[in-house]
Enzyme design. Structure first.
Site, PDB file in Angstrom:
ATOM      1  N   ASP A  14     -11.658 -12.397  10.123  1.00  0.00           N
ATOM      2  CA  ASP A  14     -10.688 -12.545   9.022  1.00  0.00           C
ATOM      3  C   ASP A  14      -9.339 -12.965   9.611  1.00  0.00           C
ATOM      4  O   ASP A  14      -8.601 -12.138  10.136  1.00  0.00           O
ATOM      5  CB  ASP A  14     -10.579 -11.195   8.308  1.00  0.00           C
ATOM      6  N   GLU A  19      -9.674 -13.665  -2.304  1.00  0.00           N
ATOM      7  CA  GLU A  19      -8.883 -14.075  -1.139  1.00  0.00           C
ATOM      8  C   GLU A  19      -9.555 -15.267  -0.445  1.00  0.00           C
ATOM      9  O   GLU A  19     -10.763 -15.238  -0.187  1.00  0.00           O
ATOM     10  CB  GLU A  19      -8.745 -12.904  -0.149  1.00  0.00           C
ATOM     11  N   ASP A  37       2.349   1.790   3.379  1.00  0.00           N
ATOM     12  CA  ASP A  37       3.298   0.794   3.915  1.00  0.00           C
ATOM     13  C   ASP A  37       4.728   1.288   3.692  1.00  0.00           C
ATOM     14  O   ASP A  37       5.653   0.913   4.412  1.00  0.00           O
ATOM     15  CB  ASP A  37       3.172  -0.561   3.197  1.00  0.00           C
ATOM     16  N   MET A  73       2.532  -5.925  -7.551  1.00  0.00           N
ATOM     17  CA  MET A  73       1.219  -5.331  -7.264  1.00  0.00           C
ATOM     18  C   MET A  73       1.348  -4.181  -6.270  1.00  0.00           C
ATOM     19  O   MET A  73       2.177  -4.229  -5.369  1.00  0.00           O
ATOM     20  CB  MET A  73       0.305  -6.420  -6.693  1.00  0.00           C
ATOM     21  N   LYS A  75     -14.869  -8.732   0.066  1.00  0.00           N
ATOM     22  CA  LYS A  75     -14.896  -9.236   1.437  1.00  0.00           C
ATOM     23  C   LYS A  75     -16.305  -8.993   1.974  1.00  0.00           C
ATOM     24  O   LYS A  75     -16.868  -7.929   1.723  1.00  0.00           O
ATOM     25  CB  LYS A  75     -13.845  -8.495   2.276  1.00  0.00           C
ATOM     26  N   GLU A 131     -10.992  -6.711  -5.040  1.00  0.00           N
ATOM     27  CA  GLU A 131     -10.978  -7.732  -3.976  1.00  0.00           C
ATOM     28  C   GLU A 131     -12.225  -7.602  -3.108  1.00  0.00           C
ATOM     29  O   GLU A 131     -12.464  -6.558  -2.506  1.00  0.00           O
ATOM     30  CB  GLU A 131      -9.709  -7.564  -3.131  1.00  0.00           C
ATOM     31  N   ASP A 158      -5.109 -13.742  -3.474  1.00  0.00           N
ATOM     32  CA  ASP A 158      -4.629 -13.627  -2.095  1.00  0.00           C
ATOM     33  C   ASP A 158      -4.815 -14.979  -1.408  1.00  0.00           C
ATOM     34  O   ASP A 158      -5.941 -15.388  -1.084  1.00  0.00           O
ATOM     35  CB  ASP A 158      -5.413 -12.537  -1.339  1.00  0.00           C
ATOM     36  N   HIS A 170       0.877  -1.170   0.000  1.00  0.00           N
ATOM     37  CA  HIS A 170       0.000   0.000   0.000  1.00  0.00           C
ATOM     38  C   HIS A 170       0.915   1.221   0.000  1.00  0.00           C
ATOM     39  O   HIS A 170       2.032   1.165   0.522  1.00  0.00           O
ATOM     40  CB  HIS A 170      -0.834   0.086   1.276  1.00  0.00           C
ATOM     41  N   ASP A 190      -6.580 -14.604   8.192  1.00  0.00           N
ATOM     42  CA  ASP A 190      -5.348 -14.384   7.406  1.00  0.00           C
ATOM     43  C   ASP A 190      -4.204 -15.292   7.880  1.00  0.00           C
ATOM     44  O   ASP A 190      -3.075 -14.827   8.105  1.00  0.00           O
ATOM     45  CB  ASP A 190      -4.904 -12.911   7.468  1.00  0.00           C
ATOM     46  N   HIS A 246     -11.622 -14.414   2.642  1.00  0.00           N
ATOM     47  CA  HIS A 246     -12.842 -13.641   2.437  1.00  0.00           C
ATOM     48  C   HIS A 246     -13.974 -14.491   1.865  1.00  0.00           C
ATOM     49  O   HIS A 246     -15.131 -14.356   2.294  1.00  0.00           O
ATOM     50  CB  HIS A 246     -12.557 -12.436   1.549  1.00  0.00           C
ATOM     51  N   ASP A 279      -1.515 -13.240   1.336  1.00  0.00           N
ATOM     52  CA  ASP A 279      -2.021 -12.122   2.144  1.00  0.00           C
ATOM     53  C   ASP A 279      -2.351 -12.686   3.524  1.00  0.00           C
ATOM     54  O   ASP A 279      -3.504 -12.947   3.852  1.00  0.00           O
ATOM     55  CB  ASP A 279      -3.252 -11.499   1.492  1.00  0.00           C
TER      56      ASP A 279
HETATM   57  C1  GLT Z   1      -5.868  -5.543   4.250  1.00  0.00           C
HETATM   58  C2  GLT Z   1      -6.877  -6.573   3.847  1.00  0.00           C
HETATM   59  C3  GLT Z   1      -6.439  -7.409   2.723  1.00  0.00           C
HETATM   60  C4  GLT Z   1      -6.254  -6.642   1.443  1.00  0.00           C
HETATM   61  C5  GLT Z   1      -5.155  -5.664   1.522  1.00  0.00           C
HETATM   62  C6  GLT Z   1      -5.157  -4.810   0.289  1.00  0.00           C
HETATM   63  S1  GLT Z   1      -5.120  -4.742   2.958  1.00  0.00           S
HETATM   64  O1  GLT Z   1      -4.848  -6.119   5.001  1.00  0.00           O
HETATM   65  O2  GLT Z   1      -7.176  -7.392   4.988  1.00  0.00           O
HETATM   66  O3  GLT Z   1      -7.296  -8.493   2.482  1.00  0.00           O
HETATM   67  O4  GLT Z   1      -5.887  -7.554   0.437  1.00  0.00           O
HETATM   68  O5  GLT Z   1      -5.655  -3.550   0.496  1.00  0.00           O
HETATM   69 MN    MN Z   2      -8.141 -11.220   4.809  1.00  0.00          MN
HETATM   70 MN    MN Z   3      -6.457  -9.592   0.765  1.00  0.00          MN
END
Ligand code: GLT
Ligand code: MN
Ligand code: MN
Length: 392
Positions: free
Chosen positions: A257, A219, A59, A90, A185, A183, A247, A56, A259, A222, A293
């Site tokens: 979420d 993702e 970042d 990206m 979610k 993306e 992702d 980002h 991750d 998500h 991600d």
């Molecule tokens: C954030 C989010 C991710 C996205 C990123 C891109 S930022 O951490 O949870 O799923 O992919 O903006």
């Molecule tokens: Mn996520």
């Molecule tokens: Mn993501």
């Protein structure tokens, strides 16, 4: 000891600065790890065999940095990329951390917020282009509601479309060879986020002014949060020629979420996803970046972060090898290629015409016999499990 599952840059694995750089903050507690310098992250990523680093705007360049500060940071970062042979596939905009985005960014009710979001994104696109990115991700994390009466959700879609159309035009006008990846979610940080799944995004893309420039970035976490099959979402995107980015991570259904490290939850889904991406069953493979991600558990120190990164990549390669073996297994092939009624193939292949339709309607089909035929899927799925567990 190095082995065949150790990653190399040719595997196209990437991590966001925000992933391996995650200091372990969560809604209930502060950071447990030091904030890392982006140049150090680049060096460490090259050491563990990654190919790319994503970011980002914020970042890398702190919000509100002066032009001179920005140029110095970007120059240092580019030097680190060159020194360590890491690329930036990206880039994206942080449209969720700053307080101004509390009601969303492109869909916010206040025109000042929407204009600010466009300004910030155009500046961030320029940064991405300068760093050599070819994909630009849009994750509308704050584009949603709790008090849903605050706006007509149709108006939100119109505003989001306006922003994407504006920004594709900005790229056209400036000769930026960037593809956008949307993306989805379903929720978090908002109660409900607009365009909540990859399927919603695919339908929305067809309404854009330059749909050819826009695809998706599904993702795992998500789609799983929405209780859906990531593999099916990705398949629909691939079939539409819209899988521009992905992702990868781990997630359990019904949770926040998470991750998590790729493949650390629902290994079977992870296997089916890798099988699809690699095309081992005979479909055209995905050849774009493989982005993780995800972040290390909050229990980890710096060494644990790099164990996490290695783990994501090794699991992907292990699953790719298992998928290869599964699809080459004669018993699997016999079940998936089971011969059906050869008489009917030409009738089904023929496009509609009065004659073809009459022939199809005239074909005799023994419904009872077809219904009682076993399909062998129990055996097929057990074979999958046995390949996954290394028993074959
Ligand atoms: C954030 C989010 C991710 C996205 C990123 C891109 S930022 O951490 O949870 O799923 O992919 O903006
Ligand atoms: Mn996520
Ligand atoms: Mn993501």
């Amino acid at each position: 000891m190095p082995d065949a599952y150790d990653p190399t840059p040719s595997d196209r694995f990437s991590f966001g600065l925000w992933t391996v750089g995650n200091p372990g903050r969560d809604p209930f507690g502060g950071p447990v790890r030091a904030v890392q310098d982006p140049c150090r992250i680049v060096q460490k990523l090259s050491e563990v065999g990654a190919w790319g680093v994503n970011l980002h705007d914020e970042d890398l360049v702190p919000f509100g940095a002066s032009a001179a500060e920005r140029d110095r940071i970007v120059a240092d970062f580019k030097r680190a990329l060159d020194d360590h042979g890491v690329v930036v596939p990206m880039a994206t905009t942080n449209l969720f951390s700053q307080p101004i985005f509390k009601d969303g960014a492109f869909t916010a009710n206040d025109p000042a917020v929407r204009a600010f979001a466009l300004q910030k994104t155009m500046t961030a696109i320029e940064l991405g282009v300068e760093l050599g990115a070819s994909t630009y991700v849009f994750w509308g994390g704050r584009e949603g509601t709790e008090a849903d009466a605050c706006r007509d959700p149709q108006e939100a879609l119109k505003r989001f479309r306006h922003a994407i159309d504006y920004l594709t035009e900005f790229c056209e006008d400036n000769g930026y060879d960037l593809r956008f990846a949307l993306e989805a979610k379903p929720n978090e940080p908002r109660g409900d986020i607009y365009l909540s799944t990859t399927g919603h995004m695919l339908a929305f893309i067809a309404t854009l002014a330059r749909p050819e420039r826009v695809g998706v970035n599904p993702e795992v976490a998500h789609e799983t949060m929405a209780g859906l099959s990531m593999t099916h979402a990705v398949a629909q995107a691939m079939e539409a020629g819209k899988l521009f980015h992905i992702d990868l991570n781990g997630q359990r259904i019904g949770r926040y979420d998470q991750d998590l490290r790729f493949g650390s939850e629902d290994l079977k889904q992870a296997f089916l996803l890798v099988r699809l991406l690699e095309g081992t069953a005979g479909n055209a493979p995905y050849t774009g970046p493989l982005h993780f991600d995800a972040h290390a558990y909050r229990t980890e120190d710096d060494a644990g972060v790099w164990d996490f990164a290695r783990g994501c990549m090794r699991t992907y390669k292990l699953l790719a090898a298992r998928a290869q073996a599964f699809d080459a297994d004669p018993e699997v092939r016999a079940i998936t290629a089971a011969v059906t009624d050869a008489r009917l193939d030409p009738l089904l292949d023929a496009p509609y015409s009065r004659e073809a339709c009459a022939a199809l309607r005239g074909a005799s089909i023994d419904a009872a016999a077809v219904a009682t035929r076993g399909l062998g899927y129990e055996r097929l799925d057990q074979l999958l499990v046995e390949h996954l567990m290394g028993a074959r």
